[in-house]
Scaffold this active site. Structure first.
Site, mmCIF file in Angstrom:
data_model
loop_
_atom_site.group_PDB
_atom_site.id
_atom_site.type_symbol
_atom_site.label_atom_id
_atom_site.label_comp_id
_atom_site.label_asym_id
_atom_site.label_seq_id
_atom_site.Cartn_x
_atom_site.Cartn_y
_atom_site.Cartn_z
ATOM 1 N N LYS A 75 0.830 -1.202 0.000
ATOM 2 C CA LYS A 75 0.000 0.000 0.000
ATOM 3 C C LYS A 75 0.870 1.260 0.000
ATOM 4 C CE LYS A 75 -3.893 0.922 2.608
ATOM 5 N NZ LYS A 75 -5.275 0.629 2.338
ATOM 6 N N SER A 128 0.755 -0.040 -14.466
ATOM 7 C CA SER A 128 -0.658 0.008 -14.845
ATOM 8 C C SER A 128 -1.081 -1.261 -15.549
ATOM 9 C CB SER A 128 -0.940 1.196 -15.757
ATOM 10 O OG SER A 128 -2.318 1.172 -16.112
ATOM 11 N N LYS A 182 2.530 8.189 -14.062
ATOM 12 C CA LYS A 182 1.453 7.243 -13.704
ATOM 13 C C LYS A 182 0.252 7.987 -13.131
ATOM 14 C CE LYS A 182 -1.023 3.711 -13.073
ATOM 15 N NZ LYS A 182 -1.527 3.306 -11.839
ATOM 16 N N HIS A 185 -1.567 9.407 -15.969
ATOM 17 C CA HIS A 185 -2.263 8.281 -16.617
ATOM 18 C C HIS A 185 -3.612 8.044 -15.929
ATOM 19 C CE1 HIS A 185 -3.534 4.056 -16.449
ATOM 20 N NE2 HIS A 185 -3.071 3.923 -17.669
ATOM 21 N N ASN A 186 -3.599 8.025 -14.607
ATOM 22 C CA ASN A 186 -4.839 7.770 -13.887
ATOM 23 C C ASN A 186 -5.838 8.914 -14.049
ATOM 24 O OD1 ASN A 186 -3.471 5.503 -13.030
ATOM 25 N ND2 ASN A 186 -4.313 5.576 -10.977
ATOM 26 N N GLU A 189 -7.366 8.382 -17.211
ATOM 27 C CA GLU A 189 -8.277 7.231 -17.029
ATOM 28 C C GLU A 189 -9.630 7.711 -16.482
ATOM 29 O OE1 GLU A 189 -6.489 3.805 -14.912
ATOM 30 O OE2 GLU A 189 -8.134 3.964 -13.475
HETATM 31 C C1 6PG Z 1 -4.083 1.077 -13.386
HETATM 32 C C2 6PG Z 1 -5.139 1.745 -12.539
HETATM 33 C C3 6PG Z 1 -4.967 1.482 -11.083
HETATM 34 C C4 6PG Z 1 -5.956 2.229 -10.208
HETATM 35 C C5 6PG Z 1 -7.361 1.785 -10.363
HETATM 36 C C6 6PG Z 1 -8.321 2.318 -9.319
HETATM 37 O O1 6PG Z 1 -3.430 1.825 -14.091
HETATM 38 O O2 6PG Z 1 -3.934 -0.134 -13.343
HETATM 39 O O3 6PG Z 1 -5.050 3.113 -12.747
HETATM 40 O O4 6PG Z 1 -3.669 1.869 -10.757
HETATM 41 O O5 6PG Z 1 -5.602 2.044 -8.887
HETATM 42 O O6 6PG Z 1 -7.816 2.129 -11.621
HETATM 43 O O7 6PG Z 1 -8.364 3.707 -9.288
HETATM 44 P P1 6PG Z 1 -9.570 4.437 -8.546
HETATM 45 O O8 6PG Z 1 -9.945 3.582 -7.389
HETATM 46 O O9 6PG Z 1 -9.073 5.759 -8.120
HETATM 47 O O10 6PG Z 1 -10.669 4.502 -9.547
#
Ligand code: 6PG
Length: 480
Positions: A75, A128, A182, A185-186, A189
């Protein structure tokens, strides 16, 4: 010692990454977990992996060849710091400690400095692709020193996803650069997911199609320029029926979106850097709004448009308009995200190859998409592109989409359907297009109440109007 790489933290992501490593020619993987039970389970369930289990940090260190290389998959936050301390206790100078968690890049900068001062190498690495990516091939975004990359590069290349023949990994930049990328990236996302959700909502409310029928729409879109992992899984989710009730699963799931914080980090960092990532911000705020149930309880009391029944006359034409609005908004979100990476690199002194980032996102990661090839092309043609959406390919795409995009935003507003990411992306686009912005008026207001000064369009210098005096203009010191 027999192992050339180790993994600490054997929850799903750690176990899968360890199995991925073990499956590649030439790797022997030492594994360690705080409770030995998990280690035992992994080793027993996967004899084919040939893991070297360790029950103490000392055993773990003894199992590793030098320079020892260990990937931490625990974590983010306190637990990561605790493992780093333990590894520094049992490792020797020159060894490499890699943090593969979703750490905040400023933590990574701090840790890199502390670990380096103690004589070790520290690499903050974005990983990711979720559980499946970790097992079969993730997209990897390592930062850290060049020295570590020499040892680490070949190992990471062996386990990363492959897109167009290239492994989805590059040495992003020094210290926190990998975790920064990263993080963005999120953020992207979040924007992608929100845009897809808005498209689904508009189609459902506008055409009355069932989730399963809308799944077909997304499956169809996945064969065109929107082809991507997130569009693909959207079709899967929409097609799923709930076994208990027989209803579409999407109608049974509570409509409150969770978030672990990386989207918020992207927005907070962008605010600090002064980068307008409005699409990502709206996507993040839309999740917040959805999860405030106590506030949403007022829903019945808030008046909406007089004609609540919203049905589009031509479903197919409408769906095509939504597709174009989604594509245009997606271009904006990526453009904003890459803008944030550029600004972050300038602020923190990283050299980041934006084209390489788009290439390592083509496979393995959650935002993997055909579209990233277009971004790679844009940066190949012009590495210093000031704003991604101004690349010829995107200008053409936006030109093709803009009429539909405007229609969709109008239709959504007229029908009282929230489309925050669609509409804020369009506002950003029009903001960039505008020859003059009303920011001039804001400067006037700031000068009026706070003598904050302004610049003139017709001559250099900084000026202030004596608003509470005779309202003549004087030259003034620039106070911003
Ligand atoms: C990845 C994802 C991952 C992320 C989840 C949950 O690249 O594999 O970005 O790292 O932890 O998508 O993100 P949330 O809980 O904030 O939606």
């Amino acid at each position: 010692p027999t192992a050339n790489i180790g993994v600490v933290g054997l929850a799903v992501m750690g176990s899968n990454l360890a199995r991925n490593l073990a499956s590649r020619e030439g790797n022997t993987v030492a594994v360690f977990n705080r409770s030995y039970e998990k280690t035992e389970t992994l080793v027993t369930e996967h004899p084919e992996a040939g893991f070297v289990p360790a029950s103490t940090y000392e055993e773990f260190a003894a199992a590793l060849q030098k320079p020892r290389t260990a990937i931490i998959m625990v974590k983010a936050g306190g637990p990561t710091d605790a493992v780093i301390d333990e590894l520094m206790r049992v490792f020797e100078p020159g060894d490499i400690i890699i943090d593969g968690g979703n750490s905040l890049f400023t933590d990574t900068i701090r840790r890199e400095k502390a670990v380096r001062e103690a004589g070790f190498n520290f690499v903050g690495m974005g990983v990711s692709g979720g559980e499946e990516g970790a097992l079969l091939g993730p997209s990897l975004m390592p930062g850290g020193p060049d020295e570590a990359w020499v040892t680490l590069g070949p190992i990471l290349r062996s386990i990363a996803a492959v897109a167009e023949g290239e492994p989805c990994v590059t040495h992003v930049g020094h210290d926190g650069a990998g975790h920064f990328v990263k993080m963005v990236h999120n953020g992207i996302e979040y924007a992608d997911m929100q845009l897809i959700a808005e498209a689904y909502d508009l189609i459902r409310r506008g055409t009355g199609k069932t989730p399963a029928e809308i799944a077909d729409v997304f499956a169809e879109w996945n064969r065109g320029e929107l082809e991507s992992y997130l569009i693909e899984i959207t079709a899967e989710v929409l097609r799923q029926n709930d076994a208990a009730t027989g209803r579409p699963l999407v109608d049974v799931i509570v409509d409150e979106a969770g978030a672990k914080g990386t989207g918020a980090w992207t927005v907070q960092t962008a605010l600090d850097l002064g980068v307008p990532v409005s699409g990502i911000a709206e996507a993040t705020f839309a999740r917040s709004l959805s999860s405030h149930r106590e506030q949403r309880d007022v829903s019945g009391a808030l008046p909406g448009p007089s004609d609540d029944a919203f049905t589009v006359p031509d479903a197919d034409a409408f769906i095509e308009q939504v597709r174009l609005a989604l594509y245009a908004s997606k271009i904006v979100a990526y453009s904003q995200g890459f803008d944030e990476i550029r600004a972050g690199a300038a602020q923190y002194g990283w050299t980041i190859d934006l084209g390489a980032i788009s290439r390592i996102w083509r496979g393995g990661c959650i935002i993997r998409a055909q579209f990233l090839n277009r971004i790679a092309d844009a940066y190949a043609a012009e590495p210093e592109l000031p704003v991604l959406l101004s690349a010829p390919y995107f200008v053409e795409a936006l030109g093709r989409a803009q009429a539909a995009w405007r229609d969709i935003v109008q239709i959504a507003a007229g029908a009282g359907i929230p489309a925050p990411a669609f509409s804020s992306s369009l506002a950003y686009y029009d903001g960039l297009r505008a020859e003059r912005l009303p920011a001039a008026l804001i400067q006037g207001q700031r000068d009026f109440f706070g003598a904050h000064t302004y610049r003139r369009t017709d001559k250099p210098g900084t000026f202030h109007t004596l608003w509470s005096g005779d309202r003549t203009e004087i030259e003034a010191e620039d106070t911003h």
